[in-house]
Design a protein around this motif. Structure first.
Motif, PDB file in Angstrom:
ATOM      1  N   GLN A  50      93.180  56.522  64.013  1.00  0.00           N
ATOM      2  CA  GLN A  50      92.431  55.591  64.877  1.00  0.00           C
ATOM      3  C   GLN A  50      90.947  55.973  64.891  1.00  0.00           C
ATOM      4  OE1 GLN A  50      94.788  56.328  68.370  1.00  0.00           O
ATOM      5  NE2 GLN A  50      95.839  54.325  68.271  1.00  0.00           N
ATOM      6  N   HIS A  51      90.696  57.267  64.897  1.00  0.00           N
ATOM      7  CA  HIS A  51      89.296  57.717  64.899  1.00  0.00           C
ATOM      8  C   HIS A  51      88.613  57.283  63.613  1.00  0.00           C
ATOM      9  CE1 HIS A  51      85.821  60.084  66.049  1.00  0.00           C
ATOM     10  NE2 HIS A  51      85.807  60.601  64.842  1.00  0.00           N
ATOM     11  N   GLU A  52      89.277  57.501  62.470  1.00  0.00           N
ATOM     12  CA  GLU A  52      88.698  57.094  61.178  1.00  0.00           C
ATOM     13  C   GLU A  52      88.377  55.602  61.191  1.00  0.00           C
ATOM     14  OE1 GLU A  52      88.475  60.602  60.518  1.00  0.00           O
ATOM     15  OE2 GLU A  52      88.005  59.409  58.726  1.00  0.00           O
ATOM     16  N   ALA A  53      89.324  54.808  61.697  1.00  0.00           N
ATOM     17  CA  ALA A  53      89.126  53.342  61.703  1.00  0.00           C
ATOM     18  C   ALA A  53      87.955  52.962  62.605  1.00  0.00           C
ATOM     19  CB  ALA A  53      90.416  52.664  62.187  1.00  0.00           C
ATOM     20  N   ARG A  54      87.841  53.633  63.739  1.00  0.00           N
ATOM     21  CA  ARG A  54      86.780  53.296  64.699  1.00  0.00           C
ATOM     22  C   ARG A  54      85.388  53.654  64.146  1.00  0.00           C
ATOM     23  NH1 ARG A  54      84.676  55.939  69.288  1.00  0.00           N
ATOM     24  NH2 ARG A  54      85.996  57.774  68.934  1.00  0.00           N
ATOM     25  N   MET A  55      85.318  54.757  63.396  1.00  0.00           N
ATOM     26  CA  MET A  55      84.027  55.206  62.865  1.00  0.00           C
ATOM     27  C   MET A  55      83.674  54.573  61.519  1.00  0.00           C
ATOM     28  SD  MET A  55      82.928  57.088  65.249  1.00  0.00           S
ATOM     29  CE  MET A  55      81.443  57.706  64.467  1.00  0.00           C
ATOM     30  N   ALA A  56      84.606  53.846  60.916  1.00  0.00           N
ATOM     31  CA  ALA A  56      84.417  53.396  59.520  1.00  0.00           C
ATOM     32  C   ALA A  56      83.116  52.600  59.312  1.00  0.00           C
ATOM     33  CB  ALA A  56      85.629  52.561  59.082  1.00  0.00           C
TER      34      ALA A  56
END
Ligand code: GLC
Length: 481
Positions: A50-56
């Motif tokens: 979820q973090h990766e997706a939010r920062m993408a």
């Protein structure tokens, strides 16, 4: 060229020393955080995926525009005929200007030249993917339509327009993302707002006018928190970023938790490491410097002025060259960071011509070479950026980082980009490469004419044409297995 072994120590500034020691994230310093939060934040609860997706989108963007604009652009560095030292947006504090006198500036504020379309188009033409504007700076003046406090641009000026609304509409129109800077702690015109002299931000709040006295928690509950709520809910899909600043001891974990509870209602929101109260947020924010090796394992964004002030100062003409700005962007990307470059509109809402020129020139380079910046990963090498001196120490007593400026590198799947600042005679040589190089061409060459690549037992040689395609930085693309 040996691949440099990374040293964790965050060190020195390369370019653009600000006139005063920068506040929040000084070189070599990190902001205290803790892991136990009264109110868990998104960073505490989300999964790594979820973090990766939010920062993408943010990592893909790499380049943004910071806008510092408020009443301080009226005195523009001079008060009652005297030049006031320091960064323009701090004039009320540096000049210990009484609250009533400063608030009276609102009566003069009518920025009829403000044009949200042109500012967003300028950011877009410069290759910037997001904008962060000061919705409320330390002076406490809201640059938006706030029902929570009448000291704002719609209610307190003859302008009666909401520039944040206009920017939000234009950003949507032009597919640029919008974020808001909000000075949650310092507020020099609201009773109870924090304030400190720049020289000592660890000191307890320092008020220079009785009108500033009051309870910090009362200031938060009566003004800051309601305004943060307004900013989070009144502007459609925006903000995508909240940029907090200068956290003080007043911001206890409990009080910060109340703000985090609001932020948690916007699960895609990205916010920085300057909220305080032990919250680390999403991004490190080195200010006016580029960390020698970035912040391994952390997202980071180097914010910087084009001259020596964030807020407009009429006589500050110490503008960095386009070359310096471009080298900074490339250097930052090669270390896995974002570049948030500031503009400071004047009291009429015009962007200073020197800033417009530089952004347009940066945009020209990006139009040809943006592929080597957007969505790339850091260099696979490292030593090209420079080395720590074995003799010299920096002002924190750490080994001084001595940068070198021949080239930088960014990485993509199957491609290594080499941004050449110094055009080598005939051949670009790499000692060793963690990937097998299969081909090479110049990014500026739309026909991608192959360059001769020779693998020798001392590394790889790429034959280059005599003339560099670009005087500031020419990008060599190495295709890899
Ligand atoms: C510092 C300054 C502030 C400025 C900010 C930008 O915290 O105090 O005026 O807005 O840096 O990074």
């Amino acid at each position: 060229m040996k691949s440099a072994c990374p040293k964790i120590a965050v060190a020195v500034l390369m370019f653009a020393a600000c006139a005063f020691p920068c506040l929040a994230q000084l070189e070599g310093s990190t902001i205290e955080t803790s892991t136990t939060h009264p109110v868990p934040s998104i960073q505490d609860t989300e999964t790594p995926a979820q973090h990766e997706a939010r920062m993408a989108w943010w990592r893909e963007a790499r380049f943004g525009m910071f806008i510092h604009w408020s009443l301080y652009s009226i005195p523009a560095g001079t008060w009652k005929g005297k030049q006031v030292e320091g960064i323009g947006e701090w004039i009320m504090n540096s000049g210990s200007i009484p609250v009533a006198d400063y608030k009276a500036l609102a009566g003069q504020f009518n920025p009829t030249s403000f044009n949200a379309h042109d500012i967003v188009a300028l950011a877009k033409a410069a290759g910037m993917k997001y904008i962060v504007i000061t919705a409320k700076h330390h002076d406490g003046f809201a640059m938006f339509d706030s029902k929570a406090d009448p000291f704002n641009i719609v209610a307190a000026t003859s302008f009666h327009r909401d520039p944040i609304r206009e920017l939000a509409d234009e950003c949507k129109q032009q597919s640029i993302k919008l974020g808001f800077y909000y000075s949650q702690d310092q507020d020099w015109t609201a009773p109870g707002g924090a304030a400190f002299k720049r020289a000592d931000h660890q000191a307890p709040t320092f008020h220079w006018d009785k009108a500033q006295d009051g309870e910090f928690a009362a200031y938060l509950h009566n003004k800051a928190i309601p305004q943060i709520k307004e900013l989070l809910t009144n502007y459609g899909d925006f903000p995508v970023v909240i940029w907090f600043d200068t956290p003080t001891k007043d911001m206890t974990p409990g009080l910060a938790g109340e703000i985090v509870a609001l932020l948690n209602q916007h699960p895609n929101l990205i916010w920085n490491n300057r909220l305080g109260g032990g919250y680390k947020g999403d991004t490190e924010t080195p200010e006016q410097f580029i960390p020698a090796e970035g912040y391994p394992g952390r997202d980071w964004e180097s914010c910087m002025t084009m001259n020596d002030t964030w807020g407009f100062k009429a006589y500050d003409t110490n503008f960095k060259s386009t070359e310096t700005l471009l080298r900074n962007l490339i250097d930052i990307a090669s270390k896995g960071g974002n570049y948030l470059l500031n503009i400071g509109p004047d009291a009429k809402g015009n962007v200073p011509p020197a800033e417009v020129d530089r952004l347009q020139q940066v945009g020209k380079w990006i139009a040809t070479n943006g592929e080597s910046i957007y969505g790339t990963k850091p260099t696979l090498f490292g030593a090209e950026a420079g080395a720590f001196s074995t003799t010299e120490k920096d002002k924190n007593g750490e080994p001084k980082f001595v940068p070198s400026w021949d080239w930088r590198s960014t990485t993509a799947p199957n491609k290594i980009y080499v941004e050449l600042f110094t055009w080598p005679k005939e051949t670009f040589h790499l000692d060793d490469s963690p990937r097998t190089i299969t081909g090479a061409y110049l990014l500026a060459d739309k026909s991608q004419k192959p360059l001769r690549v020779t693998h020798t037992d001392t590394g790889t040689d790429v034959a280059l044409p005599a003339a560099a395609p670009d005087l500031i930085a020419s990008v060599l693309v190495l295709t890899t297995e």
